[in-house]
Design a protein around this motif. Structure first.
Motif, PDB file in Angstrom:
ATOM      1  N   THR A 151       0.829  -1.207   0.000  1.00  0.00           N
ATOM      2  CA  THR A 151       0.000   0.000   0.000  1.00  0.00           C
ATOM      3  C   THR A 151       0.860   1.253   0.000  1.00  0.00           C
ATOM      4  N   THR A 152       1.966   1.226   0.730  1.00  0.00           N
ATOM      5  CA  THR A 152       2.826   2.401   0.823  1.00  0.00           C
ATOM      6  C   THR A 152       3.487   2.724  -0.506  1.00  0.00           C
ATOM      7  N   SER A 153       4.046   1.723  -1.188  1.00  0.00           N
ATOM      8  CA  SER A 153       4.730   1.977  -2.454  1.00  0.00           C
ATOM      9  C   SER A 153       3.769   2.525  -3.499  1.00  0.00           C
ATOM     10  N   THR A 154       2.576   1.933  -3.578  1.00  0.00           N
ATOM     11  CA  THR A 154       1.575   2.422  -4.529  1.00  0.00           C
ATOM     12  C   THR A 154       1.070   3.793  -4.104  1.00  0.00           C
ATOM     13  N   GLY A 155       0.907   3.989  -2.797  1.00  0.00           N
ATOM     14  CA  GLY A 155       0.434   5.270  -2.288  1.00  0.00           C
ATOM     15  C   GLY A 155       1.405   6.401  -2.565  1.00  0.00           C
ATOM     16  N   ILE A 156       2.711   6.147  -2.425  1.00  0.00           N
ATOM     17  CA  ILE A 156       3.709   7.173  -2.712  1.00  0.00           C
ATOM     18  C   ILE A 156       3.644   7.570  -4.184  1.00  0.00           C
ATOM     19  N   ALA A 157       3.533   6.571  -5.063  1.00  0.00           N
ATOM     20  CA  ALA A 157       3.436   6.863  -6.497  1.00  0.00           C
ATOM     21  C   ALA A 157       2.202   7.702  -6.798  1.00  0.00           C
ATOM     22  N   LEU A 158       1.090   7.336  -6.190  1.00  0.00           N
ATOM     23  CA  LEU A 158      -0.152   8.067  -6.422  1.00  0.00           C
ATOM     24  C   LEU A 158      -0.058   9.498  -5.890  1.00  0.00           C
ATOM     25  N   MET A 188      -5.538  -3.792 -14.528  1.00  0.00           N
ATOM     26  CA  MET A 188      -6.536  -4.802 -14.199  1.00  0.00           C
ATOM     27  C   MET A 188      -5.927  -6.188 -14.010  1.00  0.00           C
ATOM     28  N   SER A 189      -4.686  -6.383 -14.490  1.00  0.00           N
ATOM     29  CA  SER A 189      -4.042  -7.688 -14.360  1.00  0.00           C
ATOM     30  C   SER A 189      -3.173  -7.790 -13.116  1.00  0.00           C
ATOM     31  N   ASN A 190      -3.053  -6.682 -12.374  1.00  0.00           N
ATOM     32  CA  ASN A 190      -2.164  -6.673 -11.216  1.00  0.00           C
ATOM     33  C   ASN A 190      -2.798  -5.813 -10.124  1.00  0.00           C
ATOM     34  N   VAL A 191      -3.291  -6.457  -9.094  1.00  0.00           N
ATOM     35  CA  VAL A 191      -4.031  -5.764  -8.046  1.00  0.00           C
ATOM     36  C   VAL A 191      -3.180  -4.673  -7.391  1.00  0.00           C
ATOM     37  N   ASN A 192      -3.803  -3.510  -7.185  1.00  0.00           N
ATOM     38  CA  ASN A 192      -3.172  -2.376  -6.500  1.00  0.00           C
ATOM     39  C   ASN A 192      -1.975  -1.797  -7.256  1.00  0.00           C
ATOM     40  N   GLN A 193      -1.949  -1.983  -8.576  1.00  0.00           N
ATOM     41  CA  GLN A 193      -0.865  -1.411  -9.353  1.00  0.00           C
ATOM     42  C   GLN A 193      -1.423  -0.431 -10.379  1.00  0.00           C
ATOM     43  N   ILE A 194      -0.609   0.559 -10.749  1.00  0.00           N
ATOM     44  CA  ILE A 194      -1.000   1.566 -11.727  1.00  0.00           C
ATOM     45  C   ILE A 194      -0.410   1.195 -13.080  1.00  0.00           C
ATOM     46  N   LYS A 195      -1.245   1.133 -14.090  1.00  0.00           N
ATOM     47  CA  LYS A 195      -0.825   0.696 -15.420  1.00  0.00           C
ATOM     48  C   LYS A 195       0.255   1.627 -15.968  1.00  0.00           C
ATOM     49  N   GLY A 196       1.402   1.040 -16.312  1.00  0.00           N
ATOM     50  CA  GLY A 196       2.498   1.827 -16.877  1.00  0.00           C
ATOM     51  C   GLY A 196       3.315   2.597 -15.870  1.00  0.00           C
ATOM     52  N   GLY A 197       2.882   2.641 -14.616  1.00  0.00           N
ATOM     53  CA  GLY A 197       3.611   3.355 -13.581  1.00  0.00           C
ATOM     54  C   GLY A 197       3.316   4.851 -13.580  1.00  0.00           C
ATOM     55  N   ILE A 198       3.934   5.546 -12.634  1.00  0.00           N
ATOM     56  CA  ILE A 198       3.793   6.997 -12.488  1.00  0.00           C
ATOM     57  C   ILE A 198       5.148   7.648 -12.739  1.00  0.00           C
ATOM     58  N   PHE A 199       5.167   8.666 -13.602  1.00  0.00           N
ATOM     59  CA  PHE A 199       6.412   9.352 -13.919  1.00  0.00           C
ATOM     60  C   PHE A 199       6.295  10.838 -13.561  1.00  0.00           C
TER      61      PHE A 199
END
Length: 217
Positions: free
Chosen positions: A29-36, A199-210
């Motif tokens: 949650t933290t890694s995805t949250g930081i990116a978001l 949609m293929s990877n729970v709690n992940q952002i498609k292509g990442g955040i740049f």
């Protein structure tokens, strides 16, 4: 009950597995949250400035943040909550009904064994739940605006909410403090206006955040 669990399983294995789950739930949650948060920081410079001002007012520049410092970062709490509201990772919740349940105020009975799915995205965009639902506005979570806490449940609610919630939020706040103290988050050539969920990877952002980091001093 607990006695039956102890008879069927090794209690030490249960304790260790739950401790491991606690850390994995927090890290993911933290890694995805930081990116978001970085995405919204780059798109919301006014909110970023307000976060920097709050950090500077609460925490001396020459020391590490304490637990009490993190608790006093009230605007950061609102900002993080708004990031998760505006990009809802969980479009629906499913629960198995364990006993017949009558929906209060109605004649509707949910029978035991029925799988109940509740769509959540409509809640986050409703004026019934938030003061300014169609815009990115951390004030949506200000107590005086009476937000509906059940309208955004990135960590769930009640006794079965995310076991790593507090750990994840504290870690996220520490990361934002260290990031924003010395850097400004801005858009780059690969930044997108609207990130998409993978949609293929729970709690992940498609292509990442740049984003791009610029030194403040």
């Amino acid at each position: 009950n607990i006695k039956d669990v102890q008879e069927q399983y090794d209690i030490e294995v249960i304790l260790i597995s739950n401790a491991v789950l606690f850390f994995f739930a927090g890290f993911d949650t933290t890694s995805t949250g930081i990116a978001l948060c970085c995405h919204f920081l780059s798109h919301q410079p006014e909110a970023q400035d307000q976060l920097f001002e709050e950090i500077s007012a609460v925490i001396d520049a020459d020391r590490e943040p304490t637990f009490d410092d993190l608790q006093n970062l009230k605007y950061m709490d609102l900002f993080i909550a708004e990031c998760f509201r505006c990009f809802n990772f969980i479009p629906a919740y499913e629960r198995l009904c364990t006993k017949d349940y009558r929906v209060p105020g109605t004649d509707i009975i949910i029978p035991k064994g029925r799988l109940v799915r509740i769509r959540s995205r409509e809640w986050t965009k409703s004026a019934r739940n938030f003061k300014n639902p169609l815009a990115f506005d951390p004030a949506n979570f200000a107590p005086e605006n009476r937000p509906n806490k059940f309208a955004t449940m990135i960590f769930g609610q009640g006794p079965r909410n995310c076991v790593g919630m507090r750990y994840a939020l504290l870690t996220l706040k520490v990361a934002l403090v260290h990031l924003l103290r010395k850097h400004r988050v801005v858009r780059c050539s690969r930044s997108v206006d609207q990130p998409e969920m993978d949609m293929s990877n729970v709690n992940q952002i498609k292509g990442g955040i740049f984003v791009k980091l610029e030194k403040r001093f």
